[in-house]
Design a protein around this motif. Structure first.
Motif, short mmCIF file in Angstrom:
data_model
loop_
_atom_site.label_atom_id
_atom_site.label_comp_id
_atom_site.label_asym_id
_atom_site.label_seq_id
_atom_site.Cartn_x
_atom_site.Cartn_y
_atom_site.Cartn_z
N LEU A 18 0.87 -1.12 -0.14
CA LEU A 18 0.06 0.11 0.10
C LEU A 18 0.85 1.18 -0.09
CD1 LEU A 18 -2.72 -1.17 2.68
CD2 LEU A 18 -2.74 -1.23 0.12
N PHE A 19 0.59 2.21 -0.89
CA PHE A 19 1.28 3.40 -1.01
C PHE A 19 0.47 4.61 -0.57
CE2 PHE A 19 2.80 0.22 -3.92
CZ PHE A 19 4.06 0.20 -3.61
N PRO A 20 0.75 5.07 0.64
CA PRO A 20 -0.33 6.14 0.89
C PRO A 20 0.05 7.58 0.58
CG PRO A 20 1.27 5.73 2.68
CD PRO A 20 1.38 4.88 1.75
N CYS A 21 -1.15 8.26 0.25
CA CYS A 21 -1.08 9.70 -0.12
C CYS A 21 -0.84 10.56 1.04
CB CYS A 21 -2.64 10.21 -0.72
SG CYS A 21 -2.92 9.34 -2.28
N ILE A 22 -0.77 11.92 0.74
CA ILE A 22 -0.78 12.81 2.08
C ILE A 22 -1.74 12.82 2.63
CG2 ILE A 22 1.18 14.44 0.88
CD1 ILE A 22 -1.01 16.06 0.06
N PRO A 23 -2.07 13.26 4.18
CA PRO A 23 -3.14 13.08 4.84
C PRO A 23 -4.08 14.21 4.74
CG PRO A 23 -1.41 13.91 6.15
CD PRO A 23 -0.94 13.50 4.97
N ALA A 24 -5.44 13.86 4.46
CA ALA A 24 -6.40 15.09 4.11
C ALA A 24 -7.20 15.24 5.63
CB ALA A 24 -7.29 14.84 2.92
N LYS A 25 -8.03 16.37 5.38
CA LYS A 25 -9.10 16.54 6.44
C LYS A 25 -10.47 16.57 5.93
CE LYS A 25 -10.46 19.82 10.00
NZ LYS A 25 -10.49 18.93 11.49
N ASP A 26 -11.45 15.91 6.48
CA ASP A 26 -12.80 15.97 5.89
C ASP A 26 -13.74 16.61 7.06
OD1 ASP A 26 -15.28 15.43 4.52
OD2 ASP A 26 -15.18 13.06 5.37
N TYR A 27 -14.59 17.59 6.40
CA TYR A 27 -15.41 18.18 7.52
C TYR A 27 -16.66 17.38 7.10
CZ TYR A 27 -11.95 22.01 7.68
OH TYR A 27 -10.62 22.78 8.02
N LYS A 28 -17.19 16.73 8.23
CA LYS A 28 -18.08 15.68 7.98
C LYS A 28 -19.55 16.32 8.45
CE LYS A 28 -15.78 10.99 8.40
NZ LYS A 28 -14.51 11.53 8.26
N LYS A 29 -19.60 17.19 9.37
CA LYS A 29 -20.84 17.69 9.95
C LYS A 29 -21.37 18.74 9.20
CE LYS A 29 -20.77 15.23 14.12
NZ LYS A 29 -21.64 14.22 14.29
N GLY B 277 -11.99 8.74 -1.26
CA GLY B 277 -13.25 9.53 -0.50
C GLY B 277 -13.51 10.61 -1.32
N ASP B 278 -14.75 11.20 -0.92
CA ASP B 278 -15.17 12.78 -1.47
C ASP B 278 -15.78 13.34 -0.25
OD1 ASP B 278 -16.71 14.19 -2.51
OD2 ASP B 278 -17.64 12.91 -4.20
N PRO B 279 -15.20 14.30 0.06
CA PRO B 279 -14.58 15.23 -0.83
C PRO B 279 -12.96 15.26 -0.94
CG PRO B 279 -15.08 16.61 1.20
CD PRO B 279 -15.54 15.21 1.21
N GLU B 280 -12.20 14.14 -0.20
CA GLU B 280 -10.98 14.21 -0.22
C GLU B 280 -10.21 14.27 -1.48
OE1 GLU B 280 -12.38 12.23 3.80
OE2 GLU B 280 -12.69 12.23 1.60
N THR B 281 -10.89 13.35 -2.43
CA THR B 281 -10.27 13.37 -3.77
C THR B 281 -10.17 14.71 -4.36
OG1 THR B 281 -11.39 11.13 -4.00
CG2 THR B 281 -10.53 12.27 -6.12
N GLN B 282 -10.94 15.43 -4.21
CA GLN B 282 -10.90 16.95 -4.73
C GLN B 282 -9.55 17.57 -4.43
OE1 GLN B 282 -13.52 15.05 -3.89
NE2 GLN B 282 -15.68 16.49 -3.81
N VAL B 283 -9.23 17.53 -3.37
CA VAL B 283 -8.02 18.23 -2.82
C VAL B 283 -6.67 17.16 -3.34
CG1 VAL B 283 -8.77 19.68 -1.18
CG2 VAL B 283 -8.16 17.49 -0.35
N LEU B 284 -6.83 16.11 -3.19
CA LEU B 284 -5.58 15.26 -3.45
C LEU B 284 -5.28 15.28 -5.04
CD1 LEU B 284 -6.30 11.83 -1.24
CD2 LEU B 284 -4.44 13.92 -0.88
N MET B 285 -6.35 15.02 -5.89
CA MET B 285 -6.27 15.24 -7.16
C MET B 285 -5.55 16.82 -7.67
SD MET B 285 -6.63 12.70 -8.97
CE MET B 285 -6.20 11.23 -7.43
N ALA B 286 -5.93 17.72 -6.86
CA ALA B 286 -5.36 19.13 -7.24
C ALA B 286 -3.96 19.29 -7.00
CB ALA B 286 -6.11 20.05 -6.31
N LEU B 287 -3.45 18.40 -5.88
CA LEU B 287 -1.86 18.33 -5.56
C LEU B 287 -1.02 17.14 -6.12
CD1 LEU B 287 -2.36 19.38 -1.84
CD2 LEU B 287 -1.79 20.73 -3.41
N LEU B 288 -1.75 16.14 -6.68
CA LEU B 288 -1.01 15.02 -7.15
C LEU B 288 -0.21 15.48 -8.34
CD1 LEU B 288 -0.45 11.98 -6.77
CD2 LEU B 288 -2.24 11.59 -8.46
#
Length: 412
Positions: A202-213, A287-298
């Protein structure tokens, strides 16, 4: 190349934007897609596995990427592989780690993966008896798929009783709630880490924060996600070491021992406490919305990275050192009852962010709301403060009836 992306959220829009940068790709199909993907490729309105398999065969699709959880749990990867179709995602057996929280909790316990203490309940009266004398708060989870909303932090026995009744008797999430997990409450902050799997590692991406509430200050009902940020500023080198030793590495051992090898994405939902990292859940997808920020930085080419994983090769992930922020605009009433069909206006005034539609579709010359999470605004900058200014400036001119969004995304 021809690509098929399964899903219709902002996550799939983000994948489409990223893939559109690859000049080798001649066409992208989206099943079922949205108002953004309509302009990136071709939306395909059938979503059952057999129809998608037939589409992939007919159109000579070179690679399929699966966004949402339900097709994975229902065996889309297994069906595609039977027909020698290249697909990136978890097999049905591996996807059970998301499809059944009871199964995944036992997996965590069997392989000494650091997680909250918990018990599984199949009977309503047993669950009700258990919460009578329990200390609070405690966490009650629907075992099955509930669109990211089947988790409730109960502050007292009345809320616990009500939650158990809603899940097991009222069936507010259908069969997802007929089995429950009741677990200890952990105090801390949540982090999402998504990893690529090549079938062995497994190759982890950078950590992301999700605002769930749904509400500011993490108040209100659980949602599928009201915004995200990457990289998570609170995350430390010590946290990374703890995660790798106590969660990532034993997960790899468990996947190998249980013969759950797959080539796709795995999502670690973490709680970081004063005692270190605990695993809350697995998702077997982006994850969604994590993918949105990860793809912007990948910075990697996404197709090359996925194809290396499909071949079982090691990869090296590279991310920009900028900050990325995603703001989600929703329909009023989400995540409960909401109306759709409202025209979205003002999108031509978006100047500083990438606009990614989710619950929105083109009708004639208008774009109208079709879901709870309507769109994402994604911006990158040298600081989160600057990224915040961009997404909130772009949110101001966008209007649709009953629109709402949180005001505190990117405030940590």
């Amino acid at each position: 190349m021809k690509i098929l992306i399964v899903g219709n959220g902002a996550r799939e829009s983000a994948l489409g934007v990223k893939l559109k940068q690859d000049k080798r790709i001649s066409k992208i199909f989206f099943a079922q897609g949205n108002a953004t993907t309509d302009n990136l490729g071709q939306n395909y309105y059938e979503s059952d596995i057999v129809s998608l398999r037939n589409l992939a065969i007919k159109e000579n699709i070179d690679l399929t990427i699966v966004g949402p959880e339900a097709p994975l749990v229902n065996g889309i990867v297994d069906e595609f592989r039977k027909n020698d179709l290249q697909i990136f995602g978890a097999t049905a057996r591996a996807a059970k780690l998301e499809g059944s929280k009871a199964y995944s909790k036992k997996f965590m316990q069997d392989y000494n993966i650091k997680t909250a203490k918990a018990r599984v309940f199949d009977a309503y009266h047993d669950a009700m008896d258990y919460v009578k004398d329990h200390s609070y708060p405690l966490v009650i989870k629907a075992s099955g798929l509930a669109g990211g909303k089947g988790v409730v932090i109960c502050e007292d026995v009345l809320e616990a009783n009500s939650t158990i009744h809603k899940f097991m008797i009222d069936r507010i999430y259908g069969d997802a709630g007929i089995q429950l997990i009741i677990e200890e409450y952990l105090e801390g902050y949540e982090v999402s880490i998504i990893a690529f799997s090549n079938g062995k590692k497994l190759f982890p991406c950078i950590p992301a924060k999700d605002y769930k509430k749904a509400g500011n200050g993490e108040k209100g009902a659980n949602t599928g996600g009201m915004g995200s940020a990457a990289p998570t500023p609170e995350w430390t080198a010590e946290n990374q070491i703890d995660f790798e030793k106590n969660i990532l590495e034993p997960t790899i051992v468990g996947l190998q021992n249980k013969h759950l090898n797959f080539r796709g994405f795995i999502f670690f939902g973490l709680m970081v406490t004063k005692d270190g990292c605990y695993l809350l859940e697995y998702n077997m997808r982006l994850g969604d919305p994590e993918t949105q920020v990860l793809m912007a930085l990948l910075e990697n080419n996404l197709v090359d990275t996925i194809e290396s994983c499909l071949k079982g090769e090691d990869i090296e992930l590279k991310f920009s050192d900028k900050k990325a922020l995603c703001l989600v605009m929703c329909s009023g009433g989400y995540p409960q009852n909401y109306e759709t069909g409202f025209e979205i206006k003002g999108i031509e005034k978006v100047e500083h962010s990438t606009l990614l539609f989710a619950g929105a579709a083109q009708e004639a010359k208008k774009i109208v709301t079709t879901g709870g999470r309507v769109l994402s605004l994604v911006a990158t900058a040298d600081s989160f403060e600057e990224a915040r200014k961009k997404v909130y400036a772009d949110a101001l001119p966008i209007h649709f009836d009953y629109a709402y969004y949180r005001q505190d995304i990117g405030e940590f």
